[in-house]
Design an enzyme around this catalytic site. Structure first.
Site, PDB file in Angstrom:
ATOM      1  N   ASN A 134     -10.620  -2.960  -6.172  1.00 47.95           N
ATOM      2  CA  ASN A 134      -9.874  -1.937  -6.902  1.00 47.95           C
ATOM      3  C   ASN A 134     -10.510  -1.551  -8.232  1.00 47.95           C
ATOM      4  O   ASN A 134     -10.127  -0.538  -8.840  1.00 47.95           O
ATOM      5  CB  ASN A 134      -8.435  -2.391  -7.152  1.00 47.95           C
ATOM      6  CG  ASN A 134      -7.564  -2.337  -5.909  1.00 47.95           C
ATOM      7  OD1 ASN A 134      -6.563  -3.052  -5.813  1.00 47.95           O
ATOM      8  ND2 ASN A 134      -7.925  -1.514  -4.939  1.00 47.95           N
ATOM      9  N   SER A 166      -6.980  -5.827  -5.892  1.00 41.34           N
ATOM     10  CA  SER A 166      -8.090  -6.456  -5.171  1.00 41.34           C
ATOM     11  C   SER A 166      -9.376  -6.415  -5.986  1.00 41.34           C
ATOM     12  O   SER A 166      -9.503  -5.658  -6.957  1.00 41.34           O
ATOM     13  CB  SER A 166      -8.311  -5.752  -3.823  1.00 41.34           C
ATOM     14  OG  SER A 166      -8.994  -4.531  -4.008  1.00 41.34           O
ATOM     15  N   GLY A 189       0.048   5.355  -4.532  1.00 43.60           N
ATOM     16  CA  GLY A 189      -0.589   6.601  -4.940  1.00 43.60           C
ATOM     17  C   GLY A 189      -0.117   7.780  -4.121  1.00 43.60           C
ATOM     18  O   GLY A 189       0.182   8.863  -4.653  1.00 43.60           O
ATOM     19  N   ASP A 207       0.833  -1.201   0.000  1.00 40.40           N
ATOM     20  CA  ASP A 207       0.000   0.000   0.000  1.00 40.40           C
ATOM     21  C   ASP A 207       0.871   1.258   0.000  1.00 40.40           C
ATOM     22  O   ASP A 207       1.965   1.263   0.556  1.00 40.40           O
ATOM     23  CB  ASP A 207      -0.902  -0.007   1.237  1.00 40.40           C
ATOM     24  CG  ASP A 207      -2.051   0.964   1.123  1.00 40.40           C
ATOM     25  OD1 ASP A 207      -2.375   1.390  -0.004  1.00 40.40           O
ATOM     26  OD2 ASP A 207      -2.629   1.318   2.162  1.00 40.40           O
ATOM     27  N   GLY A 208       0.344   2.307  -0.639  1.00 41.08           N
ATOM     28  CA  GLY A 208       0.989   3.608  -0.573  1.00 41.08           C
ATOM     29  C   GLY A 208       1.568   4.119  -1.874  1.00 41.08           C
ATOM     30  O   GLY A 208       2.173   5.194  -1.909  1.00 41.08           O
TER      31      GLY A 208
END
Length: 241
Positions: A67, A64, A22, A19-20
């Site tokens: 998403n 996911s 963006g 994650d992260g």
């Protein structure tokens, strides 16, 4: 050349919620896809760090089932990135003796991407080093739902008795049926939630929620988390005598 695996007290199967991407791009005043490309490059470093940390299995959450709610531009860009990533990295993974698998609901992905996924799995099927599993169009609830449908079909066809359905039977129908359960789940970017990732498999996993954004996650930080895991007292519900 493939690296030998070290025997350690650390985790043998690590799962990562990457994650992260963006936010990493936004901090640099760049489009979100710029962050996704940076995140894809980071994967190789972590795969290569697995043997020296005794990690035989690495599972990464790439896309996911939720998403798809993102903008069409971002989704299209991610699908293009996945196709290019597979084409670019497979020869390197074969050289490094890395076996690649994909989990998730494949029929919803485009035919070209599915073909590349099949090709990658076939190309690396003989590899005996790190087992890299990429969760693509994956959701834990979706996986369990699909598994129970297949299980129900076997019950209806008489291949499985209802009284034989238990917590040992269901995992045979999961996407991960050939993998051990994860010992350690890492989520980057400071979020403290599991986001529908490996819900069944992670029942007894240890969790690490770290502030580092995925494109900044290094092999050194990975090694520290693996070493930290080795210091934990794993009792699985029991009490030490």
């Amino acid at each position: 050349m493939a690296k030998p695996f070290l025997e350690t007290d650390g985790p043998h199967h690590v799962a990562i919620i990457m994650d992260g991407n963006g936010r990493w791009a936004t901090q640099r005043a760049r489009p979100r896809l710029f962050g996704h490309h940076a995140g894809a490059r980071r994967v190789r470093e972590i795969v290569e760090a697995c043997p020296e940390n005794g990690v035989k299995y690495l599972t990464i959450f790439a896309f996911s089932t939720e998403n798809w709610k993102r903008t069409q531009v971002e989704v299209a860009g991610l699908m293009s990135l996945f196709r290019r990533y597979i084409m670019k990295e497979m020869q390197a993974f074969v050289k490094e003796n890395v076996r690649v698998r994909f989990i998730g609901d494949r029929p919803k992905l485009d035919a070209k991407l599915r073909g590349l996924m099949d090709e990658a799995e076939a190309m690396t099927a003989h590899c005996t080093g790190t087992n890299l599993t990429i969760a693509l169009n994956y959701g834990g609830r979706d996986e369990v739902s699909r598994a129970t449908q297949r299980l129900a079909q076997d019950v209806a066809a008489g291949r499985l008795r209802p009284e034989d359905v238990n917590e040992e039977t269901l995992p045979r129908y999961l996407d991960t049926h050939v993998l051990p359960d994860p010992d350690l789940v890492i989520r980057t970017s400071g979020e403290a939630r599991i986001s529908n990732f490996l819900l069944w498999q992670s029942a007894y996993a240890e969790y690490e929620f770290i502030d580092t954004l995925w494109p900044d996650f290094s092999a050194d930080e990975f090694a520290k988390l693996c070493a930290k895991y080795g210091l934990r007292d794993r009792r699985y519900g029991a009490v030490k005598a």
